[in-house]
Design a protein around this motif. Sequence first.
Motif, mmCIF file in Angstrom:
data_model
loop_
_atom_site.group_PDB
_atom_site.id
_atom_site.type_symbol
_atom_site.label_atom_id
_atom_site.label_comp_id
_atom_site.label_asym_id
_atom_site.label_seq_id
_atom_site.Cartn_x
_atom_site.Cartn_y
_atom_site.Cartn_z
ATOM 1 N N PRO A 123 6.776 7.776 -11.544
ATOM 2 C CA PRO A 123 5.383 7.420 -11.480
ATOM 3 C C PRO A 123 4.778 6.787 -10.578
ATOM 4 C CG PRO A 123 6.533 6.094 -12.966
ATOM 5 C CD PRO A 123 7.502 7.290 -12.514
ATOM 6 N N ALA A 124 4.790 7.343 -9.199
ATOM 7 C CA ALA A 124 4.366 6.777 -7.916
ATOM 8 C C ALA A 124 3.592 7.761 -7.035
ATOM 9 C CB ALA A 124 5.520 6.113 -7.172
ATOM 10 N N GLY A 125 2.695 7.404 -6.411
ATOM 11 C CA GLY A 125 2.017 8.447 -5.507
ATOM 12 C C GLY A 125 0.482 8.668 -5.689
ATOM 13 N N HIS A 126 -0.101 9.671 -5.533
ATOM 14 C CA HIS A 126 -1.612 9.495 -5.429
ATOM 15 C C HIS A 126 -2.031 10.167 -6.970
ATOM 16 C CE1 HIS A 126 -1.227 9.888 -1.155
ATOM 17 N NE2 HIS A 126 -2.421 9.737 -1.097
ATOM 18 N N GLN A 127 -1.945 9.279 -7.771
ATOM 19 C CA GLN A 127 -2.212 9.409 -9.071
ATOM 20 C C GLN A 127 -2.565 7.982 -9.866
ATOM 21 O OE1 GLN A 127 1.495 11.237 -10.907
ATOM 22 N NE2 GLN A 127 2.395 9.260 -11.003
ATOM 23 N N PRO A 128 -2.840 8.073 -11.224
ATOM 24 C CA PRO A 128 -3.201 6.669 -11.502
ATOM 25 C C PRO A 128 -2.072 5.729 -11.878
ATOM 26 C CG PRO A 128 -4.550 8.393 -12.622
ATOM 27 C CD PRO A 128 -3.669 9.105 -11.715
ATOM 28 N N GLU A 129 -0.948 6.474 -12.424
ATOM 29 C CA GLU A 129 0.366 5.883 -12.639
ATOM 30 C C GLU A 129 0.994 5.783 -11.248
ATOM 31 O OE1 GLU A 129 -1.341 7.671 -15.754
ATOM 32 O OE2 GLU A 129 -0.606 8.677 -14.264
ATOM 33 N N ASN A 130 0.821 4.425 -10.522
ATOM 34 C CA ASN A 130 1.514 4.336 -9.440
ATOM 35 C C ASN A 130 2.228 3.025 -9.248
ATOM 36 O OD1 ASN A 130 2.028 4.401 -6.430
ATOM 37 N ND2 ASN A 130 0.177 4.089 -5.906
ATOM 38 N N TYR A 131 3.227 3.002 -9.799
ATOM 39 C CA TYR A 131 3.924 1.762 -9.833
ATOM 40 C C TYR A 131 4.596 1.038 -8.604
ATOM 41 C CZ TYR A 131 3.987 2.111 -14.966
ATOM 42 O OH TYR A 131 3.537 2.266 -16.362
ATOM 43 N N THR A 132 4.650 -0.071 -8.553
ATOM 44 C CA THR A 132 5.233 -1.060 -7.405
ATOM 45 C C THR A 132 6.615 -0.640 -7.160
ATOM 46 O OG1 THR A 132 3.293 -2.473 -7.597
ATOM 47 C CG2 THR A 132 4.979 -3.110 -6.254
ATOM 48 N N LEU A 133 6.787 -0.443 -6.033
ATOM 49 C CA LEU A 133 8.175 -0.399 -5.412
ATOM 50 C C LEU A 133 8.619 -1.360 -4.134
ATOM 51 C CD1 LEU A 133 8.855 3.470 -5.837
ATOM 52 C CD2 LEU A 133 9.746 1.712 -7.321
ATOM 53 N N LYS A 134 9.634 -1.999 -4.111
ATOM 54 C CA LYS A 134 9.982 -2.748 -3.160
ATOM 55 C C LYS A 134 10.735 -1.928 -2.080
ATOM 56 C CE LYS A 134 11.286 -6.756 -3.920
ATOM 57 N NZ LYS A 134 12.168 -7.761 -4.404
ATOM 58 N N LEU A 135 10.129 -1.455 -1.026
ATOM 59 C CA LEU A 135 11.008 -0.832 -0.002
ATOM 60 C C LEU A 135 11.896 -1.556 0.820
ATOM 61 C CD1 LEU A 135 7.942 1.695 1.049
ATOM 62 C CD2 LEU A 135 9.664 2.160 -0.713
ATOM 63 N N GLY A 136 12.891 -1.021 1.471
ATOM 64 C CA GLY A 136 13.893 -1.676 2.124
ATOM 65 C C GLY A 136 14.691 -2.561 1.755
ATOM 66 N N VAL A 137 15.015 -2.268 0.342
ATOM 67 C CA VAL A 137 16.080 -3.162 -0.408
ATOM 68 C C VAL A 137 17.051 -2.231 -1.161
ATOM 69 C CG1 VAL A 137 14.480 -5.201 -0.381
ATOM 70 C CG2 VAL A 137 14.602 -3.467 -2.436
ATOM 71 N N PRO A 138 18.183 -2.570 -1.604
ATOM 72 C CA PRO A 138 18.996 -1.478 -2.033
ATOM 73 C C PRO A 138 18.600 -1.412 -3.569
ATOM 74 C CG PRO A 138 20.187 -3.678 -1.859
ATOM 75 C CD PRO A 138 18.867 -3.692 -1.275
ATOM 76 N N TYR A 139 18.755 0.009 -4.341
ATOM 77 C CA TYR A 139 18.578 0.195 -5.523
ATOM 78 C C TYR A 139 19.733 1.114 -6.088
ATOM 79 C CZ TYR A 139 13.809 -0.672 -5.376
ATOM 80 O OH TYR A 139 12.182 -1.398 -5.382
ATOM 81 N N THR A 140 19.868 1.105 -7.284
ATOM 82 C CA THR A 140 20.761 2.106 -8.242
ATOM 83 C C THR A 140 19.775 3.019 -8.786
ATOM 84 O OG1 THR A 140 22.543 0.518 -8.766
ATOM 85 C CG2 THR A 140 22.325 2.594 -9.906
ATOM 86 N N GLY A 174 0.671 -1.233 0.078
ATOM 87 C CA GLY A 174 0.049 0.048 0.086
ATOM 88 C C GLY A 174 0.947 1.269 -0.150
ATOM 89 N N TYR A 175 0.144 2.306 0.317
ATOM 90 C CA TYR A 175 0.752 3.567 0.088
ATOM 91 C C TYR A 175 0.245 4.500 1.109
ATOM 92 C CZ TYR A 175 -2.190 5.665 -3.482
ATOM 93 O OH TYR A 175 -3.148 6.180 -4.200
ATOM 94 N N SER A 176 0.382 5.980 0.911
ATOM 95 C CA SER A 176 -0.504 6.814 1.498
ATOM 96 C C SER A 176 -0.120 6.683 3.063
ATOM 97 C CB SER A 176 -1.783 7.093 1.000
ATOM 98 O OG SER A 176 -2.479 8.234 1.474
#
Length: 315
Positions: A272-289, A108-110
Amino acid sequence: MMNIPAYLQPGDLIGITCPASKMDRPVAEFAAGVLSSWGYRVRIGNTAGMHYHNFSAPDEVRRGELQEMLDDPEIRAILFGRGGYGMVRIIDQLDFSRFCQYPKWLCGYSDITTLHLHVHARLGIPTLHSMMCSGITSLTVQDPYVESLRQVWRGGDIHYHFPAHPLNRQGTCRGMLIGGNLSLLTNLSGTAAAPDMARKILLIEDVGEYLYNIDRMMMNLKRAGWLEKLSGLLLGSFTASQETDTPFGQTAYEIILDKVKEYAFPVAFGFPAGHQPENYTLKLGVPYTLHTGEPCFLKEETQPAPYHDHHPALS
């Protein structure tokens, strides 16, 4: 060692609950039908469709249902119905001991940002910043951001390209991705769920905030020492930002860039994430570049590697 929940297999059970604001039952039922078409079993909690003032149900009912789903080892993911407000009223009464034994994806988000940060700071278990039942509708069911949730549940690689924004501060960085809704992050500052921001990539987004309040919240994070330690900053949508009678004089993005101008880390706007239609899934708590030049990309790092931050020099 990171305690990553298992990815989902056909036939796995997904729970749906509303731990914050109210939502009509048919919304949850439609989303459940989509998840069933993906090959999963779904259990819809009683809070989906309940109404208690602004909440789905009284605190003890919302907490009890979420506790049951956290404790149930058969449930492999919890997809929240919607955000709104209410998680902060129940978070400190939740027992995560069974959840730590049988971790599952919390999605979820928000308002769910409160839960994300608590789980990261206290337990070190990754979660998913994703759409909720309210985002899975007859108009969106075929869209790629809905599909992104299914792909992440299956263990698919997270590697998103997105357009470069004119305000971006270019560079490449690596760090653990955490964050979510700016208002909730600000409220968590100074609590036991406040994260260690050293070498993190911070995701922030918000909706319906007055511009002066965005400035105030960013100043709060700055004064709390959150910003100076970052590896990078990722900006999602700041939807429906509001003005007072006297214009503030900057856009939401300009306000945020001004608050980090003295630091050297890369900054990317318009993910494209947040309170908008284009809200792509992101894994939080793992490393990214994160790479903020053209083309921009955000890529999950699946293999442990040392940090190599390439920050632009400040003029």
